[in-house]
Scaffold this active site. Structure first.
Site, short mmCIF file in Angstrom:
data_model
loop_
_atom_site.label_atom_id
_atom_site.label_comp_id
_atom_site.label_asym_id
_atom_site.label_seq_id
_atom_site.Cartn_x
_atom_site.Cartn_y
_atom_site.Cartn_z
N TYR A 249 124.65 39.43 -35.34
CA TYR A 249 125.85 39.80 -36.10
C TYR A 249 126.83 38.64 -36.25
O TYR A 249 127.32 38.34 -37.34
CB TYR A 249 126.56 40.99 -35.44
N ASP B 291 123.61 48.10 -38.89
CA ASP B 291 124.27 48.81 -40.00
C ASP B 291 124.96 47.83 -40.94
O ASP B 291 125.09 48.11 -42.15
CB ASP B 291 125.29 49.80 -39.44
N LYS C 206 122.55 54.36 -32.10
CA LYS C 206 123.88 54.56 -32.67
C LYS C 206 123.76 54.66 -34.19
O LYS C 206 123.36 53.72 -34.85
CB LYS C 206 124.80 53.39 -32.28
#
Length: 524
Positions: A268, A303, A375
């Site tokens: 990320y 995500d 998640k």
């Protein structure tokens, strides 16, 4: 029982390729340290506080010490030997006193040899062990509280974000959210903190679109949620961010203050904050070892790929990243039960069969990682400002989470893309989740996709594409794949990015008792 009828040989091939792709990066991570790893080590050893007299603003003592060590003798041998040798040579009692003397220009750091090096390593190990024992006590305390107070009665756990910028206001919002049904409180970080190469000190009241991650803020929120946990009769978990340029330090602070979850992703920071790839992989290996010791569930960030790339075309990149995150986590000692892999409900809802594709993608993640507390992230990219449509879309997201057995469900807001959500927005959003969870119950027991149906075929297609991409990454190299924009369309070369100058190659004789003790589980 596999609802998707996945071929075990294909799944095994995917994991084998992920391990092969990750192996050269793990070797690089083992061969390097960073300024953040060395600072995290000294934080475990007990250094706290900041120089409040500096004209440029407060500077944490740990930054002052590590920067000076690097200036005087380099970090190739680690910070422990020079620091604890300096303590002994100058007859100084504490690391804070050493930092003060360092700031005054009274300390000259050198890399000791022989008996002096052995004494410094031993003293460093004793101090670090003291910090790790505090982490161990916190883990035991969490287990004790969960046993005494109780876990949430249902899965998925309801995960809600608070972010006022003021830790005291965050506590008010967090308590209200927990009373309304939230099981996990995430304090989102102040915008830009991931790019600060230091961790602010003390309680803060001035964050922008979030609240600064500091040790004192962690302590305040954890203490407040302990009180609310007793009131609501279930242990409320607290989440923050172990990412950015201070990833290892914040992981240590989370362990010292009994946080329960921390955002921590292998790519990320590289992709979305332009942090140097080598810096990130070195830092995340240390931070994950720390999370494993503290019993902290990590949340990965797959995500985010779907907010920049198309959620249908790029679905397989999410699976690839999950497999890589899994391998990097296992290599650092993090077990499946602490591996909160991320994925998201981000397909354009105007596409035909969009909900069936969302079910296929979510079920694929669930079956590939059956022991992981997945998640599941709500729609954001295609929220338009129509709050009624958004509320309905969040309802579909909640239903998909129930049907596919997700573990952690981040509450979607109908005002996403309009304003920073108000407490009233959060209340309506939590009510949406609670309605769906209550009404659907154990509907997942009855959800059995047709073996030759659309959902099963789509899942097989995505897994096949993931295997093909992993095969190419093995040939090209993971760092080259990141540089070429394979994930989230971001191109991040391995020799560029923020924090590059904080990466140091280890010399023969590098000493870091924290790494050794985290790897072996030692307590002294």
């Amino acid at each position: 029982m596999s609802l998707l009828d996945l071929d075990p040989k294909v799944v095994a091939t995917a994991r084998r390729l992920a391990a092969k792709a990750a192996e050269p990066v793990v070797d690089i991570a083992k061969a390097h340290t960073t300024v953040a790893v060395e600072r995290a080590t000294l934080r475990l050893a007990g250094i706290t506080g900041a120089d409040t007299t500096h004209r440029a603003g407060d500077i944490p003592w740990v930054n002052r010490v590590v920067d000076t060590v690097r200036e005087h003798c380099g970090l190739e041998h680690g910070a422990v030997l020079p620091v604890f040798d300096a303590l002994a040579r100058n007859d100084i009692g504490t690391l804070t006193e050493l930092a003060e003397a360092t700031a005054a220009g009274q300390i000259q750091y050198t890399v000791p040899t022989g008996a002096a090096a052995r004494r410094a390593a031993k003293a460093g190990r004793v101090a670090i062990a003291r910090g790790l024992r505090q982490v161990d006590r916190n883990r035991a305390q969490r287990d004790k509280l969960i046993t005494k107070i109780g876990d949430p009665p249902q899965r998925p756990w309801i995960y809600l974000i608070v972010a006022t910028g003021d830790i005291d206001e965050d506590v008010v919002q967090a308590a209200s959210a927990a009373r309304a049904g939230a099981d996990i409180i995430a304090v989102i970080r102040s915008t830009g903190q991931s790019l600060l190469d230091y961790v602010p000190e003390g309680a803060t009241h001035h964050g922008f679109a979030g609240t600064y991650a500091t040790q004192e803020n962690f302590r305040i929120m954890r203490a407040a949620m302990d009180e609310v946990s007793k009131e609501v009769g279930r242990y409320i978990r607290v989440t923050n961010y172990a990412s950015g340029l201070c990833m290892p330090e914040i992981a240590v602070l989370g362990g010292l203050e009994r946080l329960d979850m921390m955002l921590n992703d292998c790519m990320y920071g590289i992709l979305f904050r332009d942090i140097n790839p080598i810096r990130t992989f070195v830092d995340q290996r240390f931070s994950r070892a720390m999370h494993a010791r503290a019993g902290i569930i990590i949340n990965t960030g797959e995500d985010n790929y779907l907010t920049t790339a198309d959620a249908v075309e790029a679905a397989h990149t999410v699976t690839v990243s999950q497999l890589l995150n899994e391998h990097f986590a296992h290599e650092a000692g993090l077990p499946n039960e602490l591996l909160g892999l991320g994925h998201a409900f981000e397909i354009n809802p105007d596409l035909p069969e969009s909900f069936r594709m969302e079910l296929a993608h979510a079920l694929l993640a669930r079956e590939l990682f059956p022991e992981a507390p997945l998640k599941w992230m709500p729609p954001t990219k295609h929220m338009t400002g129509d709050v009624f449509r958004g509320h309905l879309l969040d309802g579909f997201f909640n239903l998909a989470g129930v049907l596919t057995g997700q573990s952690i469900l981040l509450v979607g807001m109908m005002t996403e893309a309009v304003v920073t959500p108000w407490l009233s927005d959060r209340d309506l959003a939590v009510a949406n989740v609670r309605y769906v969870l209550n009404a659907a119950g154990n509907l997942s027991e009855d959800f059995v996709p047709a073996r030759d149906g659309y959902i099963v075929k789509r899942a097989h297609q995505v897994l096949g594409e993931a295997v093909d991409l992993l095969d190419r990454i093995v040939d090209d190299g993971l760092l080259n794949a990141i540089g070429d924009g394979t994930f989230g369309l971001m191109k991040r070369p391995q020799d560029k990015g923020k924090g590059t100058d904080g990466v140091v190659s280890k010399a023969d004789g590098y000493v870091n008792p924290a790494i050794e003790m985290l790897e072996t589980g030692a307590t002294k």
